[in-house]
Scaffold this active site. Structure first.
Site, PDB file in Angstrom:
ATOM      1  N   GLN A 153      38.330  40.433  20.974  1.00 27.17           N
ATOM      2  CA  GLN A 153      37.290  39.559  21.546  1.00 27.17           C
ATOM      3  C   GLN A 153      37.537  38.103  21.182  1.00 27.17           C
ATOM      4  O   GLN A 153      36.921  37.202  21.751  1.00 27.17           O
ATOM      5  CB  GLN A 153      35.914  39.974  21.011  1.00 27.17           C
ATOM      6  CG  GLN A 153      35.491  41.350  21.460  1.00 27.17           C
ATOM      7  CD  GLN A 153      34.136  41.764  20.902  1.00 27.17           C
ATOM      8  OE1 GLN A 153      33.409  40.948  20.317  1.00 27.17           O
ATOM      9  NE2 GLN A 153      33.784  43.017  21.078  1.00 27.17           N
ATOM     10  N   CYS A 154      38.436  37.867  20.208  1.00 26.84           N
ATOM     11  CA  CYS A 154      38.725  36.485  19.802  1.00 26.84           C
ATOM     12  C   CYS A 154      39.502  35.773  20.896  1.00 26.84           C
ATOM     13  O   CYS A 154      40.293  36.382  21.615  1.00 26.84           O
ATOM     14  CB  CYS A 154      39.536  36.459  18.518  1.00 26.84           C
ATOM     15  SG  CYS A 154      38.629  37.072  17.104  1.00 26.84           S
TER      16      CYS A 154
ATOM     17  N   THR B  30      42.488  31.968  30.882  1.00 23.75           N
ATOM     18  CA  THR B  30      41.132  32.489  30.816  1.00 23.75           C
ATOM     19  C   THR B  30      40.162  31.341  31.070  1.00 23.75           C
ATOM     20  O   THR B  30      40.433  30.207  30.687  1.00 23.75           O
ATOM     21  CB  THR B  30      40.872  33.173  29.445  1.00 23.75           C
ATOM     22  OG1 THR B  30      39.604  33.824  29.488  1.00 23.75           O
ATOM     23  CG2 THR B  30      40.888  32.208  28.279  1.00 23.75           C
TER      24      THR B  30
ATOM     25  N   SER C 120      33.244  35.855  42.449  1.00 24.38           N
ATOM     26  CA  SER C 120      32.493  36.943  41.809  1.00 24.38           C
ATOM     27  C   SER C 120      32.536  38.203  42.675  1.00 24.38           C
ATOM     28  O   SER C 120      32.272  39.302  42.190  1.00 24.38           O
ATOM     29  CB  SER C 120      31.031  36.544  41.609  1.00 24.38           C
ATOM     30  OG  SER C 120      30.938  35.218  41.210  1.00 24.38           O
TER      31      SER C 120
ATOM     32  N   ASP D 245      33.008  33.993  47.312  1.00 22.50           N
ATOM     33  CA  ASP D 245      32.771  33.520  45.958  1.00 22.50           C
ATOM     34  C   ASP D 245      33.585  34.494  45.111  1.00 22.50           C
ATOM     35  O   ASP D 245      33.534  35.706  45.333  1.00 22.50           O
ATOM     36  CB  ASP D 245      31.274  33.637  45.624  1.00 22.50           C
ATOM     37  CG  ASP D 245      30.948  33.068  44.248  1.00 22.50           C
ATOM     38  OD1 ASP D 245      30.161  32.127  44.181  1.00 22.50           O
ATOM     39  OD2 ASP D 245      31.484  33.589  43.239  1.00 22.50           O
TER      40      ASP D 245
ATOM     41  N   THR E  96      34.605  27.504  45.048  1.00 22.88           N
ATOM     42  CA  THR E  96      33.816  26.270  45.149  1.00 22.88           C
ATOM     43  C   THR E  96      34.514  25.168  45.935  1.00 22.88           C
ATOM     44  O   THR E  96      33.862  24.430  46.681  1.00 22.88           O
ATOM     45  CB  THR E  96      33.486  25.762  43.723  1.00 22.88           C
ATOM     46  OG1 THR E  96      32.709  26.757  43.073  1.00 22.88           O
ATOM     47  CG2 THR E  96      32.707  24.471  43.748  1.00 22.88           C
TER      48      THR E  96
HETATM   49  N1  ASP Z   1      31.278  30.964  41.751  1.00 17.73           N
HETATM   50  C1  ASP Z   1      32.450  30.201  42.105  1.00 17.73           C
HETATM   51  C2  ASP Z   1      33.592  31.161  42.380  1.00 17.73           C
HETATM   52  O1  ASP Z   1      34.158  31.673  41.461  1.00 17.73           O
HETATM   53  C3  ASP Z   1      32.799  29.244  41.008  1.00 17.73           C
HETATM   54  C4  ASP Z   1      34.015  28.406  41.267  1.00 17.73           C
HETATM   55  O2  ASP Z   1      34.678  28.486  42.270  1.00 17.73           O
HETATM   56  O3  ASP Z   1      34.307  27.563  40.406  1.00 17.73           O
HETATM   57  O4  ASP Z   1      33.901  31.405  43.527  1.00 17.73           O
END
Ligand code: ASP
Length: 353
Positions: A285-286, A174, A66, A64, A18
């Protein structure tokens, strides 16, 4: 730093995320080549001698996060190493590296870098932002400037994450908020430094510089998967997840490492996978605390099936560590033993029995 000391040098590796994004034709944030370099020309403080000198290196393909894959972890690790080593006739070696990265998978990348980069000579700080630098309320400005200062600080050499106030060990971090500027937590280890009006370092937590040459591990194409248990999960689902060529599974279990213990078929699927050489690692998972497979019968059943405890590893660190270790080509027993040992400050060693 006094005027007589040479200015520290920080290489900024821009991988995407971002911080350097702009709006696309549909109004959504997306990476665009050159946009960050343009935005940085509007930050006169980058010329301030109290900041390190900055060399920006933009990746050919901005992502990005992701879209980040293990191959990208390798590319980032190689570029970090190149920045620290310098090259004949090229720019001088960096004192520190800032990696601009999207926040969505930053904890995975930070963990992977911590395991891939051995013998780091200086700090590596991953940062990003929740709002792009081009937005007036962007958190990217503080994150970038502070990360530059942290990466230029001598005396430490770890992979860390900085966003909105705390410098966190990367393989302990995290993402916990989609909207807060303090988007990251380190649930099982206090921040390496609290960043407010002052920067308060926890020298007792910093790992001593490893010394020795900088080495970069190589990632191989090994099948590693993660599965979060849920009430009602069937043996068939697990069997499908564990199909060849999977060699490692991060199993996200309940509480202190528990799984359904009345489903004999489910446990049999796990046992069969371990017997054919799949390394199965138990993480909770905690958000806080870790796995203790002896605490409940439901956890002990997993240990009996050959599942290894991931202690207080985050799921992100467990996945990255498993991939790095399996990539070395060691046998499953050696990998399982190493998963339970602290390699990069990622887990709290179990107290002696
Ligand atoms: N979707 C963006 C990414 O991980 C979110 C971010 O950068 O905060 O690239």
């Amino acid at each position: 730093m006094t005027d007589t000391q040479p200015r520290r040098r920080v290489v900024v590796l821009h991988t995407g995320g971002t911080l350097g994004m702009v709006r696309d034709a549909a109004g959504a944030y997306a990476p665009r080549a050159g946009a960050l370099a343009t935005a940085l020309t509007r930050l006169p403080e980058l010329d301030d001698p109290r900041l390190p000198s900055v060399r920006l290196e933009e990746f050919d393909e901005l992502l990005d996060s992701s879209d980040v894959r293990p191959g990208d972890w390798q590319r980032i690790a190689d570029r970090v190493a190149a920045a620290f080593c310098g090259a004949d006739g090229g720019p001088p070696p960096a004192d520190g590296v800032v990696v601009l990265h999207g926040t969505d998978t930053m904890a995975y990348s930070a963990s992977a870098l911590a395991f891939l980069l051995q013998g780091l000579p200086g700090p590596v700080v991953l940062t990003g932002s929740q709002l792009p630098l081009v937005e007036v309320r962007s958190d990217g400005h503080d994150n970038l400037v502070t990360s530059l200062l942290l990466a230029a600080t001598p005396g430490w050499a770890e992979v860390a994450v900085y966003l909105g106030g705390g410098l966190l060990r990367g393989c302990r971090s995290t993402k916990v908020s989609t909207s807060g500027f303090d988007a990251f937590a380190s649930p099982n280890l206090p921040p390496l430094a609290e960043v407010g009006v002052d920067v308060t370092w926890r020298h007792d937590l910093l790992r001593p510089p490893a010394g020795g040459p900088l080495r970069v591990g190589r990632l191989a194409d090994v099948g590693v998967v993660a599965l979060r248990l849920f009430p009602g999960i069937t043996a068939d689902t697990l069997r499908n997840v564990l199909r060849d060529p999977v060699r490692g599974l991060v199993l996200e279990t309940y509480g202190s490492g528990n799984a359904p213990s009345r489903d004999a078929e489910l446990l049999a699927v796990l046992r069969a996978a371990v017997e054919r050489g799949v390394v199965v690692v138990n993480v909770t998972q905690c958000l806080r605390g870790g796995v203790q497979m002896g605490a409940y019968a439901a956890g002990r059943a997993l240990a009996e099936a050959g599942v290894v405890s991931g202690g207080d590893l985050t799921a992100e660190a467990a996945l990255a560590k498993l991939l790095v270790l399996l990539s070395r080509g060691d046998d499953p027993r050696t990998v399982a033993d190493a998963m339970a040992r602290d390699l990069a400050g990622e887990l709290t060693p179990a107290a002696p029995a």
